[in-house]
Design an enzyme around this catalytic site. Structure first.
Site, mmCIF file in Angstrom:
data_model
loop_
_atom_site.group_PDB
_atom_site.id
_atom_site.type_symbol
_atom_site.label_atom_id
_atom_site.label_comp_id
_atom_site.label_asym_id
_atom_site.label_seq_id
_atom_site.Cartn_x
_atom_site.Cartn_y
_atom_site.Cartn_z
ATOM 1 N N ASP A 189 0.856 -1.181 0.000
ATOM 2 C CA ASP A 189 0.000 0.000 0.000
ATOM 3 C C ASP A 189 0.895 1.235 0.000
ATOM 4 O OD1 ASP A 189 -3.026 0.759 0.585
ATOM 5 O OD2 ASP A 189 -1.776 2.139 1.737
ATOM 6 N N ASN A 197 -3.388 13.132 -3.463
ATOM 7 C CA ASN A 197 -4.570 13.555 -4.225
ATOM 8 C C ASN A 197 -5.146 14.869 -3.680
ATOM 9 O OD1 ASN A 197 -4.704 11.508 -6.141
ATOM 10 N ND2 ASN A 197 -5.835 10.144 -4.782
ATOM 11 N N HIS A 202 -5.891 14.782 -8.454
ATOM 12 C CA HIS A 202 -5.955 13.375 -8.854
ATOM 13 C C HIS A 202 -5.060 13.073 -10.056
ATOM 14 C CE1 HIS A 202 -9.074 11.893 -6.118
ATOM 15 N NE2 HIS A 202 -9.569 13.126 -6.175
ATOM 16 N N ASP A 206 -2.470 10.053 -10.201
ATOM 17 C CA ASP A 206 -2.361 9.063 -11.283
ATOM 18 C C ASP A 206 -0.935 8.985 -11.814
ATOM 19 O OD1 ASP A 206 -5.042 8.556 -11.021
ATOM 20 O OD2 ASP A 206 -5.645 9.605 -12.849
ATOM 21 N N GLU A 232 -4.576 2.506 -4.415
ATOM 22 C CA GLU A 232 -3.132 2.515 -4.222
ATOM 23 C C GLU A 232 -2.632 1.204 -3.621
ATOM 24 O OE1 GLU A 232 -4.867 4.512 -0.461
ATOM 25 O OE2 GLU A 232 -5.405 4.177 -2.559
#
Length: 311
Positions: A189, A197, A202, A206, A232
């Protein structure tokens, strides 16, 4: 170092060439593109047809990734239509060498259309043979290509290009099958990803996911499988790897991520991940193994993140 030129040359008493000498001579003469890769995915033999197609100098033995990068930069080899080369490379590596045999089609920059067969042995050596099928059933080529694209899409995470949840779980189940090799399963993770974010947007999130996946895809072995299982969250499947070796490998990946600078627009940005790792013997079940790894991941988070814990 293996080289096909080391094949036995002993012939019959009458002076006729031996079997392996004949095989090598045929490989050298055939228009088929023949390559042999070792378990690290380094080219150990390439016949003249393959060398000519990809611009490989005699005696040069690049890895498959090096070969693709160089030919792409030189405008030779296969046509890559994906808008982002690194995402395409991560996707290609996530599928390469994961099954004993596969067949797919590929178009070359010189106008030829190849049918490529990959055969993998139990020790991880791979034989690739490319056949020129340019003149065969041109009318159905688009249909065949659409089929191949659909198969790839079914196994690939659309954003990052690595294996998706379905394919990663499939590889884990193969590893844990009663007749499988066993190995290690790691659940990963990215730390504090929500903050990325929230602070940068965002799109930056990405970009970070794509950069992380490209780093991981470049660092793992051909027999391994790295996939995105959601958001994630990621999973790393390490067949034929004991727990101590798997822990060393994940720690190396942690160090690589800490040292990376994944966002060119934010040169000072750094990030980390947390991981839970467990050993999975043959006959284990995915739900039990994933549960152990997930609990270990939780402990890694509680202990301060940026670490791997065993479960």
């Amino acid at each position: 170092m293996f080289d096909i030129r080391d094949f036995g040359n002993a012939g019959a008493e009458d002076g006729t060439p031996g079997l392996l000498t004949r095989i090598r001579a045929l490989y050298e003469a055939t228009p088929l593109l023949v390559g042999l890769y070792d378990p690290t995915d380094r080219l150990r033999y390439a016949n003249p047809a393959l060398r000519a197609t990809f611009g490989i100098p005699e005696g040069d033995l690049p890895t498959w990734e090096e070969l693709v990068r160089r030919s792409h930069a030189a405008g030779t080899g296969i046509i890559i239509t994906a808008p982002d080369f690194e995402t395409w490379l991560a996707s290609a590596k996530s599928r390469r060498g994961k099954v004993r045999f596969r067949s797919f089609e590929s178009d070359l920059r010189d106008g030829r259309w190849l049918l490529v067969n990959e055969t993998l042995d139990a020790d991880g050596w791979m034989l690739t043979v490319g056949v020129d099928v340019t003149s065969f059933r041109v009318d159905t080529r688009d249909i065949r290509q659409a089929r191949d694209h659909a198969l790839r899409a079914a196994h690939t995470d659309e954003l990052t290009g690595v294996a998706n949840r379905r394919f990663a779980i499939h590889r884990a189940n193969e590893m844990m099958a009663p007749d499988g090799p066993g190995g290690a399963l790691c659940v990963i993770d990215l730390d504090n990803f929500k903050r990325v974010n929230d602070r940068f947007g965002h799109q930056t999130g990405d970009d970070l996911l794509r950069a992380y996946c490209a780093l991981m895809a470049a660092a793992i072995g051909r027999a391994d499988c790295f996939g995105r299982v959601g958001g994630e969250e990621f999973m790393l499947v390490l067949p034929q790897t004991d727990l101590a070796a798997a822990e060393r490998r994940v720690c190396d990946l942690l160090a690589r991520v800490r040292a990376s600078r994944p966002l060119p627009a934010l040169p000072d940005f750094t990030y980390t991940f947390s991981a839970g790792l467990t050993f999975t013997p043959p006959g284990d079940t995915f739900s039990e193994a994933y549960g152990r790894a997930d609990r270990a991941l939780y402990l890694a988070k509680l202990a301060g993140r940026d670490r791997v814990m065993l479960g």
